[in-house]
Design an enzyme around this catalytic site. Structure first.
Site, PDB file in Angstrom:
ATOM      1  N   ASP A   1       0.644  -1.025   0.079  1.00 34.41           N
ATOM      2  CA  ASP A   1      -0.097  -0.090  -0.082  1.00 34.41           C
ATOM      3  C   ASP A   1       1.309   1.543  -0.166  1.00 34.41           C
ATOM      4  OD1 ASP A   1      -1.729   1.852   0.219  1.00 34.41           O
ATOM      5  OD2 ASP A   1      -2.640   1.406   2.380  1.00 34.41           O
TER       6      ASP A   1
ATOM      7  N   GLU B   1      -1.878  -1.111  -4.344  1.00 35.38           N
ATOM      8  CA  GLU B   1      -2.802  -0.610  -3.049  1.00 35.38           C
ATOM      9  C   GLU B   1      -2.274   1.122  -2.651  1.00 35.38           C
ATOM     10  OE1 GLU B   1      -5.597  -0.179   0.282  1.00 35.38           O
ATOM     11  OE2 GLU B   1      -4.499  -2.087   0.055  1.00 35.38           O
TER      12      GLU B   1
ATOM     13  N   GLU C   1     -10.689   4.237  -1.082  1.00 35.13           N
ATOM     14  CA  GLU C   1     -10.108   4.663   0.513  1.00 35.13           C
ATOM     15  C   GLU C   1     -10.887   5.877   0.458  1.00 35.13           C
ATOM     16  OE1 GLU C   1      -6.778   4.867   2.809  1.00 35.13           O
ATOM     17  OE2 GLU C   1      -6.422   3.136   1.869  1.00 35.13           O
TER      18      GLU C   1
ATOM     19  N   HIS D   1     -12.164  -1.282   3.791  1.00 29.69           N
ATOM     20  CA  HIS D   1     -11.265  -0.719   3.917  1.00 29.69           C
ATOM     21  C   HIS D   1     -11.879  -0.561   5.227  1.00 29.69           C
ATOM     22  CE1 HIS D   1      -9.266   2.800   5.399  1.00 29.69           C
ATOM     23  NE2 HIS D   1      -8.245   2.725   5.103  1.00 29.69           N
TER      24      HIS D   1
END
Length: 385
Positions: free
Chosen positions: A203, A229, A255, A305
């Protein structure tokens, strides 16, 4: 049943010793002293004339009192309404600011917390878990990944990965975005440490430009990464399309998006492989069911998330993960921003409705609503005036 009271409750826990940004953010040396100065959230508490109380959470990153004040300002719209009329109430709340351009940000986060609290009430009134109302239990056992291995030096990062393995997790996510060489070296080290059988995700928290993200992504293909991500800015749909079409690693994002409208652009224009809305930011359960309908029509999996939220958001996300058939793994937040000070809003506010965790899988309890027992002492200790 009628709503008798609505209350926004902002909580903040100062982080005693200043920390470096544990994730990628722009201008980190300037912003970390504000963004990571405290653990924070806004809860929503809704009471009814039948003695049923529901809790929700507004996912906030800054100024939790702003979201609290929006919740309290909307109280007159909610008083006297039937809390089970979730669709109607959602449209009322959205209609108040829709033609003023508020499709994201604090206002939608406030709606999200209200909506989650209403579904909590609905489940309690019907004596069923929220996941039953969302479509039933699609995953009697939910595969979970530990989140996240943060920026804390190689020795600590490897120790964190080992701790996740020791807890029984078979999947984990690590933060990247410190720089291409540093990131690739860190991923290689973690992969070597945990072995090939552990599912590993990365991420970047929007830390790269497109060219750097592409360069890093090509290197990451060597390490069997399950998904890549938020490599770039949330609104760079053309950049996401380039990455999705150029890399063999699935691209995940969402997100930072609100409502079905932003997610539609991410799917249609950005061509992402996985979306990750946060139920306490993206409009609550009512809106997230619509987002899932959208994503499923494009065969794009919807993963929940959680992030650095309180346990209320994590519980709400668990119910959504249990109900959505394509939510193949759940983000189980296991690390706090500070490695020396735990987040009591995550660990002490309420226990999660988890019956068991074994071999990387969560089994939920079947308690009504969200299945939470809120610790009022934690609220009183950390409540903002």
């Amino acid at each position: 049943m009628k709503i008798t009271n609505v209350e926004g409750i902002s909580l903040a826990v100062p982080i005693k010793n200043a920390i470096k940004a544990p994730i990628s953010i722009p201008h980190a040396s300037e912003l970390e002293k504000v963004v990571f100065q405290e653990y924070r959230t806004t809860l929503v508490k809704i009471e009814t004339d039948e003695g049923i109380t529901g809790y929700g959470e507004c996912m906030v990153r800054l100024a939790p009192t702003a979201t609290r004040d929006i919740v309290n300002y909307m109280k007159p719209i909610l008083i006297g309404k039937d809390p089970t009329d979730t669709e109607y109430i959602w449209e009322l709340l959205f209609g108040a600011m829709m033609n003023r351009g508020h499709y994201q940000g604090f206002y939608i986060e406030a709606i999200s917390g209200i909506d989650v609290a209403l579904w909590d009430i609905k489940g309690k009134a019907l004596n069923v878990p929220v996941y039953k109302l969302l479509g039933g239990n699609s995953h009697p056992k939910i595969w979970a990944y530990a989140s996240s291995i943060r920026f804390r030096g190689m020795e600590t990062m490897l120790a964190t990965a080992q701790n996740f393995v020791d807890q029984g997790f078979t999947a984990m996510k690590m933060k990247i975005g410190q720089g291409s060489e540093t990131d690739v070296m860190a991923v290689a080290a973690v992969r070597e440490h945990v072995g090939k059988d552990i599912t590993l995700m990365v991420d970047a928290n929007c830390g790269y430009d497109v060219k750097t993200a592409l360069q890093v992504g090509k290197e990451l293909e060597k390490y069997n990464i399950r998904w890549y991500e938020e490599p770039i800015s949330p609104d760079d749909y053309e950049g996401y399309r380039r990455l999705s079409e150029s890399l063999n690693i699935p691209i995940a994002a969402g997100e930072a998006h609100f409502l079905r409208y932003g997610l539609k652009d991410l799917i249609v224009k950005g061509k992402v492989d996985i979306i990750q809305p946060n139920v306490c930011r993206a409009g609550g359960f009512t809106e997230c069911l619509k987002i899932h309908g959208l994503s499923s029509s494009f065969n794009v999996p919807y993963l929940t998330h959680t992030g650095s939220s309180s346990a209320v958001c994590i519980a709400a996300s668990l119910h959504l993960a249990a109900a959505l058939p394509d939510c193949f793994i759940f983000e189980d937040m296991q690390s706090d921003w500070s490695k020396d000070q735990k987040n009591p809003l995550r660990w002490d506010l309420t226990s999660l409705p988890i019956k068991s965790f074994k071999e990387g899988f969560i089994e939920l309890e079947d308690k009504p609503g969200l299945g939470l027992e809120i610790n009022e002492d934690v609220i009183q200790k950390h409540r903002l005036s």
